[in-house]
Design an enzyme around this catalytic site. Structure first.
Site, PDB file in Angstrom:
ATOM      1  N   ASN A   4       0.822  -1.209   0.000  1.00 46.04           N
ATOM      2  CA  ASN A   4       0.000   0.000   0.000  1.00 46.04           C
ATOM      3  C   ASN A   4       0.857   1.259   0.000  1.00 46.04           C
ATOM      4  O   ASN A   4       0.563   2.233  -0.701  1.00 46.04           O
ATOM      5  CB  ASN A   4      -0.922   0.008   1.220  1.00 46.04           C
ATOM      6  CG  ASN A   4      -2.076  -0.973   1.085  1.00 46.04           C
ATOM      7  OD1 ASN A   4      -2.561  -1.229  -0.015  1.00 46.04           O
ATOM      8  ND2 ASN A   4      -2.508  -1.534   2.203  1.00 46.04           N
TER       9      ASN A   4
ATOM     10  N   ASP B 268      -5.470  -3.456  -3.198  1.00 44.21           N
ATOM     11  CA  ASP B 268      -6.722  -4.192  -3.393  1.00 44.21           C
ATOM     12  C   ASP B 268      -6.557  -5.274  -4.452  1.00 44.21           C
ATOM     13  O   ASP B 268      -7.045  -6.410  -4.295  1.00 44.21           O
ATOM     14  CB  ASP B 268      -7.838  -3.233  -3.811  1.00 44.21           C
ATOM     15  CG  ASP B 268      -8.290  -2.338  -2.671  1.00 44.21           C
ATOM     16  OD1 ASP B 268      -7.901  -2.607  -1.515  1.00 44.21           O
ATOM     17  OD2 ASP B 268      -9.017  -1.362  -2.943  1.00 44.21           O
TER      18      ASP B 268
ATOM     19  N   GLU C 226      -5.602  -7.814   5.684  1.00 42.80           N
ATOM     20  CA  GLU C 226      -4.885  -8.771   4.835  1.00 42.80           C
ATOM     21  C   GLU C 226      -4.829 -10.162   5.462  1.00 42.80           C
ATOM     22  O   GLU C 226      -3.973 -10.981   5.120  1.00 42.80           O
ATOM     23  CB  GLU C 226      -3.467  -8.274   4.553  1.00 42.80           C
ATOM     24  CG  GLU C 226      -2.572  -8.152   5.774  1.00 42.80           C
ATOM     25  CD  GLU C 226      -2.650  -6.799   6.447  1.00 42.80           C
ATOM     26  OE1 GLU C 226      -1.698  -6.438   7.167  1.00 42.80           O
ATOM     27  OE2 GLU C 226      -3.665  -6.081   6.255  1.00 42.80           O
TER      28      GLU C 226
ATOM     29  N   ARG D 134       0.319 -26.302   1.264  1.00 43.83           N
ATOM     30  CA  ARG D 134      -0.169 -26.107  -0.104  1.00 43.83           C
ATOM     31  C   ARG D 134      -0.510 -24.631  -0.329  1.00 43.83           C
ATOM     32  O   ARG D 134      -0.173 -24.052  -1.364  1.00 43.83           O
ATOM     33  CB  ARG D 134      -1.405 -26.974  -0.348  1.00 43.83           C
ATOM     34  CG  ARG D 134      -1.887 -26.960  -1.792  1.00 43.83           C
ATOM     35  CD  ARG D 134      -3.118 -27.824  -1.970  1.00 43.83           C
ATOM     36  NE  ARG D 134      -2.834 -29.235  -1.693  1.00 43.83           N
ATOM     37  CZ  ARG D 134      -3.262 -29.896  -0.634  1.00 43.83           C
ATOM     38  NH1 ARG D 134      -4.005 -29.283   0.272  1.00 43.83           N
ATOM     39  NH2 ARG D 134      -2.958 -31.164  -0.453  1.00 43.83           N
TER      40      ARG D 134
END
Length: 557
Positions: free
Chosen positions: A431, A440, A466, A486
């Site tokens: 950001n 975003d 986040e 994973r």
């Protein structure tokens, strides 16, 4: 004559307002009668429901002395229970049946859907433990009644349902001899009396279907539309029949819940009231047209819709009736098309066809026109419900389920909960350096990567900022380890391009599992902060019920 029809319309509205979504009816309407193939298929589904009931009874899921127990007792020797190990396959068969029938344009009553869909997670856990279910089991009885006697639809006339003995005899006859039960039972009740439970109660005991105001509005529109047609066409041979068809359509729309269900019912009802031989519902989207429910028009050419009667109907905003070789249909047919307006815009087009020697007359076009506002109202209601659900439970930025959806899932969780808490490393820099719009974009990309990595093993949620949460559907610590690695590896291997720059983001993950959702989330969160403190881009599993250090201590360390 006119005043009598006004009274009929008002009476229909009164019945709807007083009776609820499952008992919309008017004098003179007959029950729904399925075709032989539909009836046999519905009987097979009734056996699936009965087999599930017998299995639940054997596992202790129904209270002793309940109507469900009485029915399953009477089926001993005819329908056998399955092992709980095979119960998932039984429920899978029921779900497949619903999907197949939906693809064929058949919409069922609420009890049928509830009975054939898999048990809620909590009730399945109770069944595994031999405990009584929380669901209202009477819904099973109504589902079997609808399947045996109405092809799976709800009966038009309000009635309590047949006695236990009648239901058991019908199931036994079908299982042992393949004989179909009567589709419109009207014989007096034998000893034992009816099942005194009102239709319309869903599997969880709440009212089903449209809100009362929506049902009243749709039925009012149907009644007034029927009166208008009948008074406008006094020379018509069967105006009352047209009015009844519209009232019946209003009842059908009051029972459905989704946009696709409304589209399917619209195509089916339009065929019924006009005597069409085939129908297709075409959706109008921002990008053009999409094919919806089709009945008898399997080869409708969507690539030619732009030059077909569909596009002309949307452009004119009114019904079009022609005999022509339409490019989308590919042969000379009698065609009738009408736009469906919902929420102030054209949402779709219903196209009806039949052989060219039978063009649609003005009487049929007027009746079709009267159906349009009913479809539009039902479609607008379904769209509103889906939008409300989306806004309430889906994160608008990432498209993942949101914190509210996670909280509700955890509140209803039983047994062990397996949780991964995921945080994007050093996201503040994205950001600060590239701006919030790039941030975003990066969050949306990470969310897609996480969702793809999780696949069918569980559900990903946006927890906030986040940070993401993942709840696995089943497994143990080994499954947690595989899933978390994973996800971590997938994010690391997926570069994100923003404003000409390539971002190589990583995530830190904390995992935990346990039977207390609140404690499990807290321990996974602590493990997450430990992963960030010890170097980031790694997975840390909570070793036990950690009480210290606190989240604030880890955040400031």
């Amino acid at each position: 004559m006119v005043s009598r029809r006004i009274v009929t319309a008002i009476a229909a509205v009164t019945i709807v307002a007083g009776g609820g979504p499952e008992i919309v009816a008017a004098a003179g309407l007959d029950g729904i009668v399925a075709s032989d193939d539909e009836a046999r298929s519905a009987h097979e589904a009734a056996v699936l429901v009965a087999r599930e009931m017998v299995t639940i009874r054997e596992a202790g899921g129904f209270a002793a002395g309940s109507p469900m127990s009485a029915l399953t007792d009477s089926l001993d020797g005819t329908i056998a229970a399955v092992d709980l190990a095979d119960f998932d396959r039984l429920e899978h068969d029921g779900h497949d049946y619903l999907e197949t029938m939906f693809d064929d344009g058949i919409s069922f009553s609420r009890p049928v859907y509830e009975a054939l869909e898999p048990l809620p997670r909590g009730d399945r856990s109770r069944l595994d433990q031999g405990r009584q279910l929380s669901i209202d089991g009477d819904g099973y009885l109504h589902a079997i009644d609808h399947l045996l006697h109405h092809g799976g639809r709800a009966p038009i006339r309000p009635r309590p349902g047949p006695p236990i003995e009648v239901t058991a005899a019908a199931l036994t006859a079908f299982v042992e001899r393949g004989e179909l039960a009567p589709q419109s039972p009207g014989a007096p009740d034998p000893p034992g009396g009816p099942i005194d439970v009102p239709y319309g109660r869903d599997r969880h005991g709440d009212s089903a279907g449209f809100p009362t105001w929506a049902i009243v509005a749709i039925a009012a529109a149907a009644g007034i539309a029927g009166w208008a047609i009948a008074s406008r066409r006094r020379s018509s041979p069967s105006p009352d029949h047209r009015a009844s068809d519209l009232l019946d359509a209003g009842r059908s729309f009051a029972e459905v819940h989704t946009v696709h269900e409304v589209e399917a019912i619209a195509a089916e009802r339009a065929m019924t009231i006009t005597g069409a031989e085939a129908a297709v519902y075409v959706r109008v989207t921002d990008d053009g047209f999409e094919r919806g429910r089709s009945i008898g028009l399997e080869h409708f050419d969507m690539s030619s819709v732009g030059s077909s009667v569909v596009a002309r109907t949307v452009a004119t905003g009114r019904e079009i009736g022609v005999v022509a070789n339409d490019p989308a249909i590919g042969e000379r047919r009698s065609v009738l098309a009408a736009p469906i307006v919902a929420a102030g815009h054209a949402a779709g087009v219903i196209v009806l066809t039949r052989r060219p020697g039978r063009p649609f007359d003005q009487d049929e076009i007027d009746t079709f026109a009267a159906l349009r506002p009913l479809v539009g109202a039902a479609l607008a209601g379904a769209m509103s419900r889906e939008l409300i659900h989306t806004e309430a439970y889906v994160d608008s930025l990432t498209g993942l389920a949101n914190r509210r959806a996670l909280d509700e899932r955890l509140e209803s969780a039983t047994g062990n909960v397996l949780v991964l808490m995921v945080d994007v490393d050093r996201f503040k820099l994205v950001n600060d350096v590239h701006g919030h719009q790039a941030g975003d974009l990066a969050l949306r990309s990470v969310a897609r990567t996480i969702e793809e990595a999780v696949g069918q093993r569980g559900t990903a949620y946006r927890y906030g900022g986040e940070e993401f949460a993942i709840v696995l559907d089943s497994g143990d610590s080994a499954a947690l380890g595989c899933a978390s690695e994973r996800v971590r590896a997938a994010v690391e291997a997926t570069p994100i391009e923003v404003d000409g720059a390539v971002l190589n983001l990583t995530v830190s993950i904390g995992t935990a599992w346990g039977d207390d959702p609140t404690d499990t989330i807290a321990r996974a969160d602590i493990a997450l902060y430990e992963a960030k403190r010890s170097g980031r881009n790694r997975v840390v599993a909570a070793p036990g019920r950690l009480l210290e250090p606190t989240r604030d201590e880890l955040a400031t360390s």
